[in-house]
Structures are given as structure tokens and as C-alpha cells.
Write a protein that holds these residues in place. Structure first.
Motif, PDB file in Angstrom:
ATOM      1  N   GLU A 108       0.718  -1.139   0.240  1.00  0.00           N
ATOM      2  CA  GLU A 108      -0.433  -0.187  -0.056  1.00  0.00           C
ATOM      3  C   GLU A 108       0.762   1.299   0.102  1.00  0.00           C
ATOM      4  O   GLU A 108       0.483   1.942  -0.421  1.00  0.00           O
ATOM      5  N   LEU A 109       2.399   1.474   0.259  1.00  0.00           N
ATOM      6  CA  LEU A 109       3.134   2.646   0.064  1.00  0.00           C
ATOM      7  C   LEU A 109       3.258   2.942  -1.412  1.00  0.00           C
ATOM      8  O   LEU A 109       3.892   2.177  -2.286  1.00  0.00           O
ATOM      9  N   ASP A 110       2.921   3.995  -1.838  1.00  0.00           N
ATOM     10  CA  ASP A 110       3.191   4.540  -2.583  1.00  0.00           C
ATOM     11  C   ASP A 110       4.600   5.905  -2.202  1.00  0.00           C
ATOM     12  O   ASP A 110       4.492   6.610  -2.160  1.00  0.00           O
ATOM     13  N   GLU A 111       5.269   5.305  -2.639  1.00  0.00           N
ATOM     14  CA  GLU A 111       6.984   5.333  -2.602  1.00  0.00           C
ATOM     15  C   GLU A 111       6.739   7.418  -3.609  1.00  0.00           C
ATOM     16  O   GLU A 111       7.367   8.442  -2.958  1.00  0.00           O
ATOM     17  N   LYS A 112       6.086   7.334  -4.593  1.00  0.00           N
ATOM     18  CA  LYS A 112       6.390   8.831  -5.258  1.00  0.00           C
ATOM     19  C   LYS A 112       6.014   9.785  -4.468  1.00  0.00           C
ATOM     20  O   LYS A 112       5.814  10.529  -4.735  1.00  0.00           O
ATOM     21  N   ARG A 113       4.747   9.061  -4.212  1.00  0.00           N
ATOM     22  CA  ARG A 113       3.745   9.846  -3.315  1.00  0.00           C
ATOM     23  C   ARG A 113       4.310  10.304  -1.809  1.00  0.00           C
ATOM     24  O   ARG A 113       4.531  11.833  -1.641  1.00  0.00           O
ATOM     25  N   GLU A 114       4.418   9.749  -1.164  1.00  0.00           N
ATOM     26  CA  GLU A 114       5.516  10.028   0.040  1.00  0.00           C
ATOM     27  C   GLU A 114       6.577  10.533  -0.093  1.00  0.00           C
ATOM     28  O   GLU A 114       7.144  11.530   0.766  1.00  0.00           O
ATOM     29  N   LEU A 115       7.830  10.578  -0.848  1.00  0.00           N
ATOM     30  CA  LEU A 115       8.762  11.416  -1.306  1.00  0.00           C
ATOM     31  C   LEU A 115       8.003  12.908  -1.708  1.00  0.00           C
ATOM     32  O   LEU A 115       8.596  13.752  -1.406  1.00  0.00           O
ATOM     33  N   GLU A 124       5.474  14.330  -0.897  1.00  0.00           N
ATOM     34  CA  GLU A 124       4.901  14.727   0.949  1.00  0.00           C
ATOM     35  C   GLU A 124       6.211  15.782   1.379  1.00  0.00           C
ATOM     36  O   GLU A 124       6.363  16.635   1.734  1.00  0.00           O
ATOM     37  N   TYR A 125       7.283  14.487   1.100  1.00  0.00           N
ATOM     38  CA  TYR A 125       8.717  14.674   2.272  1.00  0.00           C
ATOM     39  C   TYR A 125       9.573  16.611   1.486  1.00  0.00           C
ATOM     40  O   TYR A 125       9.631  16.963   2.599  1.00  0.00           O
ATOM     41  N   ARG A 126       9.197  16.056   0.173  1.00  0.00           N
ATOM     42  CA  ARG A 126      10.099  17.077  -0.112  1.00  0.00           C
ATOM     43  C   ARG A 126       8.905  18.555  -0.396  1.00  0.00           C
ATOM     44  O   ARG A 126      10.469  19.578  -0.177  1.00  0.00           O
ATOM     45  N   GLU A 183       7.795  19.230   3.045  1.00  0.00           N
ATOM     46  CA  GLU A 183       7.115  19.667   3.862  1.00  0.00           C
ATOM     47  C   GLU A 183       8.575  20.051   4.328  1.00  0.00           C
ATOM     48  O   GLU A 183       9.219  21.223   5.117  1.00  0.00           O
TER      49      GLU A 183
END
Length: 73
Positions: free
Chosen positions: A56-63, A65-67, A69
Motif C-alpha cells: 500500500e506504500l506509494d513511494e513517489k507520493r511519499e517522496l 510529500e517529504y520534499r 515539507e
């Protein structure tokens, strides 16, 4: 005379200070094998065994969001 015997005879002639210098020099090239290194490798192996895929982890979306923030981009 064997190579070991020659080396031993050379060591016998060195002063304590010269021996310490020799040890300091060769410790860089041949670091002592310690249990600490083995312990770290075992711990890392245990951590690798704990890793599980997260479908369920969307790595591109997480990255993204991190960028956002971190850098506001």
C-alpha cells in the motif's frame, strides 16, 4: 631461516616506541578483527529479515510529500 624467523629477529631488535609505531602503521592496513564487527553484521542480518514489502506504500507520493515539507517545492 624462514620468513617468520627473520621477521621475529627484526621485532626483537625494535624498541618499545618503534614497535608502537609499527603497530599504529599496520593497524590501518590490517584492522584487528573484533567481535564487535561480527555483532553488527548479525544485527544487520536480523534487521534485513524484518523488512517486509508494503504494497500500500506509494513511494513517489511519499517522496513528493517529504520534499514539500522539507523544501516547500
Amino acid at each position: 631461516m624462514s620468513t617468520r624467523e627473520i621477521a621475529y629477529s627484526i621485532f626483537e631488535q625494535l624498541t618499545e616506541e618503534e614497535l608502537q609505531g609499527f603497530i599504529a602503521l599496520f593497524r590501518r592496513a590490517y584492522p584487528p578483527k573484533t567481535e564487535d564487527r561480527d555483532t553488527r553484521r548479525e544485527a544487520f542480518a536480523r534487521l534485513e529479515q524484518m523488512c517486509r514489502p508494503m504494497p500500500e506504500l506509494d513511494e513517489k507520493r511519499e517522496l513528493a510529500e517529504y520534499r514539500e515539507e522539507k523544501y516547500g517545492k
